[in-house]
Scaffold this motif. Structure first.
Motif, PDB file in Angstrom:
ATOM      1  N   ASP A   1      69.816  76.067  -6.492  1.00 39.75           N
ATOM      2  CA  ASP A   1      70.133  75.293  -7.688  1.00 39.75           C
ATOM      3  C   ASP A   1      71.466  75.689  -8.312  1.00 39.75           C
ATOM      4  O   ASP A   1      71.733  75.393  -9.464  1.00 39.75           O
ATOM      5  CB  ASP A   1      69.011  75.447  -8.718  1.00 39.75           C
ATOM      6  CG  ASP A   1      68.833  76.898  -9.169  1.00 39.75           C
ATOM      7  OD1 ASP A   1      69.450  77.781  -8.561  1.00 39.75           O
ATOM      8  OD2 ASP A   1      68.072  77.116 -10.122  1.00 39.75           O
TER       9      ASP A   1
ATOM     10  N   THR B   1      73.108  74.439 -12.541  1.00 42.60           N
ATOM     11  CA  THR B   1      72.949  75.357 -13.661  1.00 42.60           C
ATOM     12  C   THR B   1      74.317  75.689 -14.240  1.00 42.60           C
ATOM     13  O   THR B   1      75.353  75.257 -13.743  1.00 42.60           O
ATOM     14  CB  THR B   1      72.250  76.657 -13.212  1.00 42.60           C
ATOM     15  OG1 THR B   1      73.111  77.341 -12.275  1.00 42.60           O
ATOM     16  CG2 THR B   1      70.920  76.367 -12.560  1.00 42.60           C
TER      17      THR B   1
ATOM     18  N   GLY C   1      73.206  80.460  -9.993  1.00 36.12           N
ATOM     19  CA  GLY C   1      71.985  79.706 -10.227  1.00 36.12           C
ATOM     20  C   GLY C   1      70.907  80.493 -10.957  1.00 36.12           C
ATOM     21  O   GLY C   1      71.175  81.465 -11.670  1.00 36.12           O
ATOM     22  N   GLY C   2      69.668  80.051 -10.766  1.00 38.21           N
ATOM     23  CA  GLY C   2      68.549  80.632 -11.505  1.00 38.21           C
ATOM     24  C   GLY C   2      67.760  81.675 -10.759  1.00 38.21           C
ATOM     25  O   GLY C   2      66.712  82.112 -11.234  1.00 38.21           O
TER      26      GLY C   2
END
Length: 435
Positions: A34, A38, A43-44
């Motif tokens: 992802d 973001t 990312g996360g």
């Protein structure tokens, strides 16, 4: 004859931020899937980052790279590259310890590279805002607390007071430190200091009305924690305190929540340090002071989105002539956000000028006369102000990558060095990455 150092263009360094940005835009095996959805490069972490935030731990990190070269005028042509890497963590003490509204903050900052201004121009306005204190240092260890339903606030610890006082958000659309994002006369004339320089201090703020906020503080003045004192980078308790600085600032935000909001700041400070006077009389004097007005106003928006359109800004600051290097500071400009379908892109144009204290020029001319320099020498024709015009374009590639081509024209760059130097044209690129 003026000294003109031998300089290499160092093309590999000049292209470094662009190369880093382009590499970061490619898929990274270590990054989460992802990453492009973001606000940060990595990312996360498959949900782990959000899980940490839920527990009260927010991680921060960003990179700024600036390659700026002089193509005409100044001391010499060539290019220089400087960078900053910042990492930190914010601990939500409400989630971790039940202290609702409290946050513990920790930040490390690292700067590397060389200065376009120092090496190629010799001017007072740093062409690269990421240059200054090129080493790793502790930049914040602080605690802040909101209470009274968020209307009241205090902060204590070791941190950069410029993060809290005297800044305008419009200035962050530029590369030169004269715009980003405080008047240089604040730090140039007193013990005021900006990021990444930290000192001990504290402040209190109160939201008096929906649109009016007042903030006041106390901060240590310690020159041993500034500049190139690399040995004190992790010694917040080092000796050398010369006094205390007391800033006060009133912020007025008219039309908040409308399509044309504004931010107006009225502030001043008193520094209790004992310092030398400027000019012919260099005797010691106690106390330095200054006052400023900063304004940022949304002037036009074509639609319902208040972020789109033109924001105008202006700055004015005056300091006491006994101790100030910069007697007057003034700036004006505008930032347009929203270029076609690119709603986050911005074009910024600004002008800034700084008047050198006339007492310093008088002292310089007296020195020339005492040295027997003929009265018709051009050295007597020293100018009274350095000026800058800057144009930048902020290309928001994605939420975590911004590229900023930049052009700067510096007038009278030798003002604060008491020399006559050709006006300089500088061009380059800034890259910012949030990770």
């Amino acid at each position: 004859m003026s000294y003109r150092p031998t300089v290499s263009a160092r093309p590999s360094l000049a292209l470094a931020p662009l190369a880093v940005a382009l590499l970061c835009a490619l898929p990274h095996p270590a990054a989460a899937a992802d990453a492009y959805d973001t606000d940060n490069l990595f990312g996360g972490w498959n949900g782990e980052r959000a899980a940490l935030v839920d527990k009260g731990v927010t991680l921060r990190g960003d990179y700024t790279g600036e390659a700026m070269g002089v193509v005409d005028g100044g001391l010499d042509t060539g290019a220089r590259y400087a960078q900053q890497v910042r990492v930190g963590v914010d601990l939500d003490m409400g989630k971790l310890a039940g202290w609702n509204g409290g946050t513990l903050r920790f930040t490390l900052n690292d700067r590397r590279g060389n200065s376009t201004s120092a090496d190629l121009v010799g001017n007072r306005f740093p062409i690269q805002e990421a240059y200054g204190g090129q080493y790793t240092r502790l930049s914040e260890f602080s605690y802040d607390q909101k209470f009274n339903d968020g209307r009241s606030y205090f902060k204590l610890g070791f941190y950069a007071m410029g993060n809290q006082f005297g800044g305008l958000s419009a200035g962050t659309s530029f590369v030169n430190a004269a715009f980003c994002a405080h008047p240089l006369s604040m730090s140039g004339n007193s013990g005021w200091y900006n990021y990444p320089t930290a000192r001990w201090g504290g402040e209190f703020a109160e939201q008096l009305t929906r649109s009016v906020n007042v903030r006041a503080g106390w901060f240590q003045v310690n020159p041993n924690l500034s500049g190139d004192n690399v040995h004190n980078a992790f010694r917040p308790g080092v000796s050398g305190t010369t006094g205390s600085l007391f800033p006060v600032e009133v912020t007025w935000k008219p039309f908040a929540g409308t399509r044309l909001p504004g931010v107006y700041k009225f502030g001043g400070y008193y520094d209790s340090s004992r310092v030398s006077r400027k000019g012919l009389d260099t005797g010691a004097v106690t106390g330095r002071d200054g006052a400023y007005v900063l304004a940022e106003q949304k002037a036009y928006t074509p639609g319902a989105n208040p972020e789109i359109g033109l924001t105008a800004f202006a700055e004015y600051m005056a300091s006491d002539k006994d101790t100030a290097q910069i007697s007057r500071w003034y700036a004006i400009g505008g930032v347009w956000q929203g270029i076609g379908h690119r709603e986050k892109d911005r074009i910024a144009l600004g002008y800034v000028g700084a008047d050198i204290n006339h007492r310093l020029i008088d002292a310089r001319r007296a020195t020339l006369a005492n040295a027997g320099v003929p009265a018709d020498s051009p050295l007597y024709g020293l100018t009274g102000a350095e000026e800058l015009v800057e144009l930048s374009y902020s290309f928001q590639v994605n939420p975590w990558l911004m590229l900023r081509p930049d052009v700067q024209y510096i007038t009278n760059p030798g003002t604060f060095a008491y020399t006559q130097t050709d006006n300089a044209l500088a061009v380059g690129l800034q890259a910012k990455i949030t990770f």
